[in-house]
Design a protein around this motif. Structure first.
Motif, PDB file in Angstrom:
ATOM      1  N   LEU A 108      50.333  19.785  33.189  1.00  0.00           N
ATOM      2  CA  LEU A 108      49.624  21.084  32.358  1.00  0.00           C
ATOM      3  C   LEU A 108      49.851  22.199  32.861  1.00  0.00           C
ATOM      4  CD1 LEU A 108      46.266  18.952  32.009  1.00  0.00           C
ATOM      5  CD2 LEU A 108      48.054  19.158  30.061  1.00  0.00           C
ATOM      6  N   ASN A 109      50.131  23.121  32.049  1.00  0.00           N
ATOM      7  CA  ASN A 109      50.348  24.504  32.332  1.00  0.00           C
ATOM      8  C   ASN A 109      49.196  25.341  32.143  1.00  0.00           C
ATOM      9  OD1 ASN A 109      51.234  27.001  32.726  1.00  0.00           O
ATOM     10  ND2 ASN A 109      52.913  27.051  31.392  1.00  0.00           N
ATOM     11  N   PRO A 110      48.637  25.657  33.134  1.00  0.00           N
ATOM     12  CA  PRO A 110      47.251  26.555  33.126  1.00  0.00           C
ATOM     13  C   PRO A 110      47.084  27.439  32.141  1.00  0.00           C
ATOM     14  CG  PRO A 110      47.879  26.222  35.433  1.00  0.00           C
ATOM     15  CD  PRO A 110      49.051  25.694  34.644  1.00  0.00           C
ATOM     16  N   GLN A 111      48.484  28.293  32.067  1.00  0.00           N
ATOM     17  CA  GLN A 111      48.591  29.484  30.940  1.00  0.00           C
ATOM     18  C   GLN A 111      48.510  28.986  29.855  1.00  0.00           C
ATOM     19  OE1 GLN A 111      50.728  29.240  33.928  1.00  0.00           O
ATOM     20  NE2 GLN A 111      49.822  30.535  34.943  1.00  0.00           N
ATOM     21  N   GLU A 112      48.768  27.703  29.338  1.00  0.00           N
ATOM     22  CA  GLU A 112      48.776  27.337  28.009  1.00  0.00           C
ATOM     23  C   GLU A 112      47.684  26.607  27.560  1.00  0.00           C
ATOM     24  OE1 GLU A 112      51.228  28.091  25.905  1.00  0.00           O
ATOM     25  OE2 GLU A 112      52.455  28.861  27.316  1.00  0.00           O
ATOM     26  N   GLY A 113      46.689  26.499  28.565  1.00  0.00           N
ATOM     27  CA  GLY A 113      45.515  25.919  27.978  1.00  0.00           C
ATOM     28  C   GLY A 113      45.648  24.391  28.524  1.00  0.00           C
ATOM     29  N   VAL A 114      45.091  23.594  27.464  1.00  0.00           N
ATOM     30  CA  VAL A 114      45.042  22.167  27.590  1.00  0.00           C
ATOM     31  C   VAL A 114      46.027  21.444  26.867  1.00  0.00           C
ATOM     32  CG1 VAL A 114      42.697  21.717  28.392  1.00  0.00           C
ATOM     33  CG2 VAL A 114      43.132  21.735  25.947  1.00  0.00           C
ATOM     34  N   TYR A 115      47.436  21.974  27.041  1.00  0.00           N
ATOM     35  CA  TYR A 115      48.534  21.468  26.304  1.00  0.00           C
ATOM     36  C   TYR A 115      49.155  21.146  27.275  1.00  0.00           C
ATOM     37  CZ  TYR A 115      45.657  23.237  22.372  1.00  0.00           C
ATOM     38  OH  TYR A 115      44.732  23.398  21.360  1.00  0.00           O
ATOM     39  N   PHE A 116      50.444  20.029  26.744  1.00  0.00           N
ATOM     40  CA  PHE A 116      51.543  19.677  27.850  1.00  0.00           C
ATOM     41  C   PHE A 116      52.849  20.873  27.585  1.00  0.00           C
ATOM     42  CE2 PHE A 116      48.962  16.103  28.934  1.00  0.00           C
ATOM     43  CZ  PHE A 116      49.499  15.774  30.074  1.00  0.00           C
ATOM     44  N   VAL A 117      52.991  21.259  26.467  1.00  0.00           N
ATOM     45  CA  VAL A 117      54.244  21.909  26.279  1.00  0.00           C
ATOM     46  C   VAL A 117      54.221  23.307  25.835  1.00  0.00           C
ATOM     47  CG1 VAL A 117      56.304  21.692  24.524  1.00  0.00           C
ATOM     48  CG2 VAL A 117      55.411  19.788  25.309  1.00  0.00           C
TER      49      VAL A 117
ATOM     50  N   PHE B  58      42.171  17.133  30.226  1.00  0.00           N
ATOM     51  CA  PHE B  58      42.986  17.087  28.843  1.00  0.00           C
ATOM     52  C   PHE B  58      42.356  16.073  28.043  1.00  0.00           C
ATOM     53  CE2 PHE B  58      46.316  14.794  26.960  1.00  0.00           C
ATOM     54  CZ  PHE B  58      46.858  15.743  25.996  1.00  0.00           C
ATOM     55  N   LEU B  59      42.018  14.932  28.451  1.00  0.00           N
ATOM     56  CA  LEU B  59      41.449  13.817  27.448  1.00  0.00           C
ATOM     57  C   LEU B  59      40.071  14.029  26.976  1.00  0.00           C
ATOM     58  CD1 LEU B  59      41.635  11.138  26.494  1.00  0.00           C
ATOM     59  CD2 LEU B  59      40.843  10.072  28.396  1.00  0.00           C
ATOM     60  N   ASP B  60      39.290  14.570  27.671  1.00  0.00           N
ATOM     61  CA  ASP B  60      37.892  14.991  27.317  1.00  0.00           C
ATOM     62  C   ASP B  60      37.881  16.340  26.360  1.00  0.00           C
ATOM     63  OD1 ASP B  60      36.740  13.144  29.067  1.00  0.00           O
ATOM     64  OD2 ASP B  60      36.242  14.447  30.710  1.00  0.00           O
ATOM     65  N   SER B  61      38.852  17.272  26.868  1.00  0.00           N
ATOM     66  CA  SER B  61      38.800  18.147  25.665  1.00  0.00           C
ATOM     67  C   SER B  61      39.226  18.287  24.232  1.00  0.00           C
ATOM     68  CB  SER B  61      39.741  19.425  26.309  1.00  0.00           C
ATOM     69  OG  SER B  61      41.004  19.086  26.292  1.00  0.00           O
ATOM     70  N   HIS B  62      40.248  17.232  24.430  1.00  0.00           N
ATOM     71  CA  HIS B  62      40.723  16.888  22.927  1.00  0.00           C
ATOM     72  C   HIS B  62      39.867  15.752  22.197  1.00  0.00           C
ATOM     73  CE1 HIS B  62      44.251  19.150  22.886  1.00  0.00           C
ATOM     74  NE2 HIS B  62      44.437  18.970  24.176  1.00  0.00           N
ATOM     75  N   ARG B  63      39.337  14.888  22.941  1.00  0.00           N
ATOM     76  CA  ARG B  63      38.293  13.818  22.525  1.00  0.00           C
ATOM     77  C   ARG B  63      37.315  14.341  21.502  1.00  0.00           C
ATOM     78  NH1 ARG B  63      37.426   8.777  26.475  1.00  0.00           N
ATOM     79  NH2 ARG B  63      39.030   7.678  25.932  1.00  0.00           N
ATOM     80  N   THR B  64      36.808  15.651  22.078  1.00  0.00           N
ATOM     81  CA  THR B  64      35.864  16.439  21.151  1.00  0.00           C
ATOM     82  C   THR B  64      36.311  17.013  20.124  1.00  0.00           C
ATOM     83  OG1 THR B  64      35.928  18.025  22.585  1.00  0.00           O
ATOM     84  CG2 THR B  64      34.313  16.561  23.334  1.00  0.00           C
ATOM     85  N   ALA B  65      37.722  17.129  19.858  1.00  0.00           N
ATOM     86  CA  ALA B  65      38.243  17.815  18.501  1.00  0.00           C
ATOM     87  C   ALA B  65      37.787  17.090  17.289  1.00  0.00           C
ATOM     88  CB  ALA B  65      39.694  18.167  18.894  1.00  0.00           C
ATOM     89  N   SER B  66      37.464  17.831  16.196  1.00  0.00           N
ATOM     90  CA  SER B  66      37.375  16.963  15.033  1.00  0.00           C
ATOM     91  C   SER B  66      38.599  16.333  14.321  1.00  0.00           C
ATOM     92  CB  SER B  66      37.028  17.978  13.913  1.00  0.00           C
ATOM     93  OG  SER B  66      38.082  19.026  13.636  1.00  0.00           O
TER      94      SER B  66
END
Length: 105
Positions: free
Chosen positions: A1-10, A47-55
């Motif tokens: 995970l790139n810290p500058q990109e937030g919680v995304y891989f690419v 990463f998992l926690d942040s996306h699990r809460t997304a609608s």
């Protein structure tokens, strides 16, 4: 995970890489609760926690068309075992819409 990109891989937005990782990590967490956190990989847990809460993820996770896991999905020893039908039994019953087809009006 790139810290500058937030919680995304690419990139700075959701990509196929993120969806693949979410599927793998959420299946693992579903089958072995707490295992991922015990591995001391805080970025993957975040990463998992942040996306699990997304609608969009909530909609996916509760969809009747989502296939439940099979034992072979989380027990890699079964990949090398003799084939047996129970290795491919779903961990939860399929809903009618899972295998149903969509029809247009």
């Amino acid at each position: 995970l790139n810290p500058q990109e937030g919680v995304y891989f690419v990139a700075g937005a959701l990509s196929l890489a993120d969806i693949g990782m979410l599927h793998a990590l959420s299946t693992l967490d579903e089958m072995k609760p707490g295992w991922l956190a015990a591995q001391k990989v805080p970025k993957l847990v975040a990463f998992l926690d942040s996306h699990r809460t997304a609608s969009w993820y909530q909609e996916y996770a509760s969809s009747p068309r989502r296939l439940p896991a099979c034992p072979i999905d989380f027990d890699f020893n079964l990949l090398h075992a003799d084939w047996h039908p129970r290795h491919y039994e779903y961990t939860a019953p399929l809903e009618a819409a899972t295998a149903g087809s969509r029809t247009s009006d």
